[in-house]
Scaffold this active site. Structure first.
Site, PDB file in Angstrom:
ATOM      1  N   TRP A 197     -19.734  -9.305  90.228  1.00  0.00           N
ATOM      2  CA  TRP A 197     -18.457  -8.834  89.688  1.00  0.00           C
ATOM      3  C   TRP A 197     -17.617  -8.261  90.844  1.00  0.00           C
ATOM      4  CZ3 TRP A 197     -16.469  -3.819  89.746  1.00  0.00           C
ATOM      5  CH2 TRP A 197     -15.253  -3.675  89.067  1.00  0.00           C
ATOM      6  N   ASP A 483     -10.347 -12.398  77.197  1.00  0.00           N
ATOM      7  CA  ASP A 483     -11.312 -11.698  78.037  1.00  0.00           C
ATOM      8  C   ASP A 483     -12.720 -11.775  77.446  1.00  0.00           C
ATOM      9  OD1 ASP A 483     -12.171 -10.130  80.135  1.00  0.00           O
ATOM     10  OD2 ASP A 483     -10.815  -8.456  79.725  1.00  0.00           O
ATOM     11  N   ASP A 553     -11.556  -9.341  89.069  1.00  0.00           N
ATOM     12  CA  ASP A 553     -11.025  -8.005  88.784  1.00  0.00           C
ATOM     13  C   ASP A 553     -10.687  -7.257  90.064  1.00  0.00           C
ATOM     14  OD1 ASP A 553     -10.952  -8.100  86.099  1.00  0.00           O
ATOM     15  OD2 ASP A 553     -12.721  -6.873  85.730  1.00  0.00           O
TER      16      ASP A 553
HETATM   17  C1  DGJ Z   1     -11.512  -6.906  82.260  1.00  0.00           C
HETATM   18  C2  DGJ Z   1     -10.389  -7.741  82.825  1.00  0.00           C
HETATM   19  O1  DGJ Z   1     -10.831  -8.539  83.848  1.00  0.00           O
HETATM   20  C3  DGJ Z   1      -9.250  -6.820  83.236  1.00  0.00           C
HETATM   21  O2  DGJ Z   1      -8.238  -7.545  83.873  1.00  0.00           O
HETATM   22  C4  DGJ Z   1      -8.747  -6.132  82.016  1.00  0.00           C
HETATM   23  O3  DGJ Z   1      -8.180  -7.067  81.144  1.00  0.00           O
HETATM   24  C5  DGJ Z   1      -9.882  -5.365  81.349  1.00  0.00           C
HETATM   25  N1  DGJ Z   1     -11.020  -6.197  81.113  1.00  0.00           N
HETATM   26  C6  DGJ Z   1      -9.435  -4.767  80.060  1.00  0.00           C
HETATM   27  O4  DGJ Z   1     -10.448  -4.146  79.399  1.00  0.00           O
END
Ligand code: DGJ
Length: 733
Positions: A197, A483, A553
């Site tokens: 991640w 998501d 992320d």
């Molecule tokens: C994980 C995503 O990758 C983020 O960009 C965001 O949308 C969050 N979740 C929201 O909980």
């Protein structure tokens, strides 16, 4: 014609742009692999190796022939081949032996859809030809159809397999790879994309040694850790020269990809659904279709392979209205406001975005979960999933009214969902505790405070389609961020019988695909962007439904260079979501210049994920100019060819070049990620230009021949402060 069959020698010759793939049926019906590589125009007979030899400890299934020694197309098990089988079964008598023999074949123009699964396609029948090779195990009545499709103009061959139980008894399928191929040597390096991640898809290159090297996911998703892709590269292969054999899996769940070097230095490559946590019960008459592997051959280095995948995935995998459209510049509320917003904030965000030239505003997580005082609001990640009621404290006017207000600011409106999940403290969980992935009598593991809904169930899939459709039904939402923020544990389904529990991970993915198919059919003009905690399901399977994926992320520009370069090994720029975020960066704490962040985000679909209203003065002007510039170049970035610039060593890239298909527009993006000062001028050799043309460097108004730009190079000096630059060239004659 892409597929030829030489009847007398029982040879199949598959030919794409620069490549040949050849296999042959032996007299007793075994299918042996002969060749894959540069297009073969000579006498195919010359390719034939000696098949019949005896070796110590290699059992012969017929006199003088051992499967242990043959190069095979789809090896079976327990008949003396001690390497990894392509499939495994357990028959009703408990036996595990299986042997396949050729039965028949047919060659058809075009490429049929794979039932319930995403796959490459072509709108033009003449682009692709398909061979169905039917093999049988007569003892148990198992029929196996090897499916090969050849994209004639693209150096790509796809493979998948269909199993059919034609016998009277059950067959328990324990392994069902989508492809297997044997190379007659092991003089390769293995290249794959690994990470975690927030640091997805680093390029890993390692030697092959005797034994097995594998990458896999057992997480219920293709995963942040290993992308479903691997390539064999010859030892002297570079970015621009040499042979590469790529394997990319069109699937979003558990997978296994492996390269096995045997005792005689032959290499067996296999890819498919991960046999761990898998089996499939085939009752009499039932079928099982595997997902597809896309195999790409390149004789022009790793870059040649990447560009083939880019074209194929952009043109023959992505679908829908947005497939051929430039993607909107968006602003996302997540790193700007997290859970802390009201509709007024979203409208103000949209106003600010519109003034800057941004085209779409996305309300990310946090808008739901409070129908009345009893329910928790979605103010933390561990609550409210499943309760997709608009939070009336935050958005009293409801989604449709908010969308209208956002549109009045001159931008489109997009929304976030995480529909595959449920929070334990939610109405949905209280009402349907049996709707989660779970094992009777065992506790359920939480991850990010949430459980996974059981998408093997039709009622759960219907529910997801309904809740998303209810929001999209207003016609005012033009984008969905889909998501998915946890991986699968405690694997089981209350809806399936005991004997089918190992089918759960694959059935889950089939359920997900069915949901997505229904939604994109019902809402063809909505742009879906896939996300799984960033790049945890960044795979070709998702691309069939969602032509854009959130890359990671991690929005730090320096980290992003590595992530985006790694991603570009297989995936085209047009599918990568790339945002400019605030500094210090929220994931790494690093501070980089706005210029650098903007340049890096222009490697894909540019977006902004920071509090726009906070930005004023010069910075605001700079963002406005970034967006104007990006709109000017985005067609070349999103639809052009991409070349890595710099050294030939993989990953040691100093920049990226984009060139439009007609070779008229060229963009050179050069960066120095370590922000070193006192850098000298570099001569950067451009690639893929029209060699007879002359190009104008817009910044200096200097004309240079393509030959000079490619052989001598373009003189570049990276500015010490911003560490990156975009140069634009235009072909003038
Ligand atoms: C994980 C995503 O990758 C983020 O960009 C965001 O949308 C969050 N979740 C929201 O909980």
């Amino acid at each position: 014609m892409a597929i030829f069959f030489e009847e007398d020698k029982k040879l199949f010759h598959l030919t794409a742009l620069n490549t040949s793939y050849v296999f042959q049926i032996l007299d007793a019906g075994e299918v042996v692999h002969r060749y894959w590589g540069r297009k073969y125009t000579g006498n195919i007979c010359e390719l034939m190796l000696k098949d019949f030899e005896s070796r110590a400890f290699s059992p012969e299934h017929r006199e003088g022939v051992s499967l242990d020694l043959l190069l095979q197309e789809y090896p079976s098990s327990q008949y003396g081949d001690f390497r990894e089988p392509a499939y495994e079964i357990v028959a009703t008598d408990g036996s595990m032996m299986s042997l396949l023999k050729y039965k028949s074949h047919r060659i058809v123009q075009g490429k049929a859809k794979l039932e319930e699964l995403p796959a490459t396609y072509s709108d033009d029948e003449n682009d692709v030809q398909t061979l169905y090779l039917i093999l049988v195990d007569e003892v148990i009545g198992l029929e196996i159809e090897l499916q090969y499709s050849v994209f004639e103009r693209k150096n790509a061959i796809t493979r998948s397999v269909r199993f059919i139980n034609r016998g009277d008894d059950d067959i328990d399928l324990q392994r069902a790879f989508s492809m297997s191929i044997d190379f007659d040597h092991s003089d390769f390096k293995l290249l794959h994309l690994a990470g975690a991640w927030a640091r997805e898809r680093s390029i890993i290159v390692e030697d092959l040694e005797p034994g097995i090297k594998s990458i896999q996911s057992r997480r219920g998703a293709s995963s942040h850790q290993h992308n479903p892709f691997m390539a064999l590269i010859n030892k002297n292969t570079t970015e621009d020269n040499g042979d590469v054999f790529g394997f990319s899996f069109v699937y979003s769940g558990n997978f296994l990809a492996q390269a096995e070097v045997d005792q005689f230095d032959k290499t067996r490559v296999q890819m498919g659904v991960n046999p761990s946590s898998f089996s499939w019960l085939l009752e009499s008459g039932e079928e099982f279709q595997t997902p597809e592997v896309v195999m790409v051959y390149s004789c022009s280095g790793l870059g040649g392979m990447s560009r083939t995948y880019h074209d194929l995935y952009r043109e023959n995998l992505c679908r829908g209205w947005y497939k051929d459209k430039v993607r909107p510049v968006l602003a996302n509320s997540w790193e700007a406001m997290y859970f802390d917003f009201t509709s007024d904030d979203i409208v103000a965000f949209a106003k600010s975005a519109g003034e800057l030239g941004i085209e779409l505003v996305v309300m990310d997580d946090g808008w739901f979960g409070k129908r009345d005082q009893k329910l928790l609001a979605r103010d933390v990640p561990s609550s409210s999933l499943g309760d997709w009621y608009v939070n009336s404290n935050k958005i009293p006017e409801g989604i449709a009214e908010l969308a209208k207000k956002v549109q009045q600011q001159g931008v489109g409106f997009g929304i976030w969902f995480e529909p595959e999940m449920v929070s334990p403290d939610s109405d949905l969980f209280r009402l349907h505790p049996d709707w989660c992935i779970q094992v009777e009598g065992r506790s359920m593991c939480l991850s990010r405070g949430q459980h996974i809904l059981d998408l093997t169930r039709k009622d759960v899939c219907d529910y997801i389609v309904k809740i998303v459709s209810d929001v999209l039904g207003s016609g005012l939402v033009s984008y969905v961020k889909w998501d998915m923020n946890r991986n699968m544990s405690n694997i089981g389904s209350k809806a399936l019988p005991k004997k089918r529990q190992r089918e759960v991970p694959h059935r889950y993915i089939l359920g997900l695909y069915s949901v997505l198919e229904r939604l994109i059919t019902a809402f063809p003009n909505v742009l879906f962007e896939g996300c799984a905690g960033g790049g945890g399901r960044f795979d070709p399977g998702m691309l069939q439904y969602m032509p854009q994926l959130w890359t990671s992320d991690n929005t730090d520009a320096i980290s992003r260079i590595g992530i985006q370069i790694g991603t570009s090994v297989v995936y085209p720029s047009i599918v990568m979501g790339c945002h400019v975020s605030d500094v210090p960066n929220h994931q790494t704490g690093r501070v980089t210049s706005l210029k650098f962040r903007g340049d890096v985000a222009m490697m894909g679909n540019l977006g902004y994920e920071l509090d726009l209203q906070k930005i004023s003065g010069e910075k605001r002007k700079e963002i406005k100019e970034q967006i104007r510039f990006y709109k000017d170049i985005r067609e070349t970035v999103q639809f052009g060819d991409m070349y890595w610039l710099g050294d030939t060593d993989y990953g040691k890239v100093i920049g990226v070049q984009y060139i439009s298909k007609d070779k008229k527009n060229v963009l050179v993006f050069i960066y120095e990620p370590f922000e070193n000062p006192n850098l000298s001028t570099k001569m950067v050799k451009l690639k893929g230009l029209n060699s007879k043309a002359t190009y104008l460097l817009l910044a200096s108004n200097v004309m240079t021949s393509a030959q000079q730009l490619m052989d001598v190079g373009l003189e570049v000096k990276i500015p010490a402060i911003d560490s990156s630059m975009f140069l634009q060239l235009e072909m003038i004659y």
